[in-house]
Scaffold this active site. Structure first.
Site, mmCIF file in Angstrom:
data_model
loop_
_atom_site.group_PDB
_atom_site.id
_atom_site.type_symbol
_atom_site.label_atom_id
_atom_site.label_comp_id
_atom_site.label_asym_id
_atom_site.label_seq_id
_atom_site.Cartn_x
_atom_site.Cartn_y
_atom_site.Cartn_z
ATOM 1 N N PHE A 153 0.071 0.994 -2.950
ATOM 2 C CA PHE A 153 -0.159 0.620 -1.556
ATOM 3 C C PHE A 153 -1.575 0.992 -1.160
ATOM 4 O O PHE A 153 -1.962 2.155 -1.171
ATOM 5 C CB PHE A 153 0.864 1.255 -0.602
ATOM 6 N N ARG A 166 -8.006 0.037 8.863
ATOM 7 C CA ARG A 166 -8.606 -1.288 8.614
ATOM 8 C C ARG A 166 -10.124 -1.223 8.498
ATOM 9 O O ARG A 166 -10.728 -2.044 7.821
ATOM 10 C CB ARG A 166 -8.256 -2.257 9.752
HETATM 11 P P1 5GP Z 1 3.990 -10.550 0.334
HETATM 12 O O1 5GP Z 1 4.673 -11.479 1.285
HETATM 13 O O2 5GP Z 1 3.145 -11.252 -0.687
HETATM 14 O O3 5GP Z 1 4.949 -9.579 -0.298
HETATM 15 O O4 5GP Z 1 3.090 -9.617 1.199
HETATM 16 C C1 5GP Z 1 1.871 -9.998 1.640
HETATM 17 C C2 5GP Z 1 1.408 -9.157 2.809
HETATM 18 O O5 5GP Z 1 1.935 -7.833 2.750
HETATM 19 C C3 5GP Z 1 -0.077 -8.993 2.738
HETATM 20 O O6 5GP Z 1 -0.716 -10.056 3.395
HETATM 21 C C4 5GP Z 1 -0.277 -7.667 3.426
HETATM 22 O O7 5GP Z 1 -0.352 -7.859 4.813
HETATM 23 C C5 5GP Z 1 0.959 -6.889 3.095
HETATM 24 N N1 5GP Z 1 0.748 -6.008 1.927
HETATM 25 C C6 5GP Z 1 1.228 -6.138 0.662
HETATM 26 N N2 5GP Z 1 0.807 -5.150 -0.128
HETATM 27 C C7 5GP Z 1 0.024 -4.364 0.648
HETATM 28 C C8 5GP Z 1 -0.742 -3.180 0.393
HETATM 29 O O8 5GP Z 1 -0.816 -2.628 -0.724
HETATM 30 N N3 5GP Z 1 -1.430 -2.685 1.450
HETATM 31 C C9 5GP Z 1 -1.417 -3.240 2.695
HETATM 32 N N4 5GP Z 1 -2.134 -2.662 3.636
HETATM 33 N N5 5GP Z 1 -0.720 -4.366 2.970
HETATM 34 C C10 5GP Z 1 -0.009 -4.917 1.947
#
Ligand code: 5GP
Ligand code: MG
Length: 181
Positions: A153, A166
């Site tokens: 993460f 951010r």
């Molecule tokens: P997905 O739908 O592909 O599982 O998740 C995408 C969204 O989850 C990304 O656009 C982001 O907002 C959030 N996300 C996924 N992994 C991370 C991470 O490691 N750090 C953060 N800050 N957001 C994440």
């Protein structure tokens, strides 16, 4: 510079990010030079990446913004996303570049892409800052990626945890103790 105390370690420095984003901008410029693409920033995580990427594309572009429902201040996702803020541009017949911060399960981007394709654009390409292929469940791939990482993460350079971090200029791995509380 000493990283923020909530960061375990810096994964990508400011300089490494600048180089990767600039290289992607040049690749996009070569393909989209005469296409006047609509470059879509997915809010809020992709804002910093988007701002640097479009400035690395030395060709005409149009900006637009889209917000899909997020992780609700947690660290996992599921189900299909909702569009919280839609585009202002009619993308029918237009070339679209969808700029995403992270592709993790792929669920968010797969849903958003489906919504955009239903509007009959000339093309949709997905580009992302960070690809985390380990947890992919949706049948989707990024068309271009700055960094590919194993599951962790991360925050910074636009990426948040509970709307924090951010504005860190680098990308770092967040201490588990911060979100395990
Ligand atoms: P997905 O739908 O592909 O599982 O998740 C995408 C969204 O989850 C990304 O656009 C982001 O907002 C959030 N996300 C996924 N992994 C991370 C991470 O490691 N750090 C953060 N800050 N957001 C994440
Ligand atoms: Mg996102």
């Amino acid at each position: 510079m000493t990283p923020h105390p909530d960061i375990v370690y810096v994964l990508f420095t400011e300089a490494e990010i600048a180089k990767a984003v600039c290289d992607m901008g040049k690749r996009l410029r070569n393909y989209y030079a005469d296409k006047n693409p609509v470059v879509v920033c997915t809010l809020k995580g992709a804002v910093t990446f988007f701002a640097d990427l479009v400035r690395a594309m030395d060709c005409p572009v149009q900006f637009d913004f889209l917000q899909a429902s997020s992780y609700h201040d947690g660290t996992t996702s599921g189900g299909c996303v909702q569009i919280k803020k839609d585009l202002e541009t009619d993308i029918a017949g237009r070339h679209v570049i969808l700029v995403e911060d992270i592709i993790d399960t792929g669920n968010t981007i797969a849903c958003v892409k489906q919504v955009l394709l239903a509007r009959n654009p000339a093309s949709v390409r997905t580009v992302c800052l960070v690809d985390k292929p380990d947890r992919r469940t949706a049948d989707i791939q990024s068309d271009d990626t700055c960094f590919c990482i194993p599951d962790a993460f991360i925050v910074g350079y636009g990426l948040d945890y509970a709307q924090r971090y951010r504005n860190l200029p680098y990308i770092g791995v967040l201490k588990e103790s911060v979100y395990a509380k």
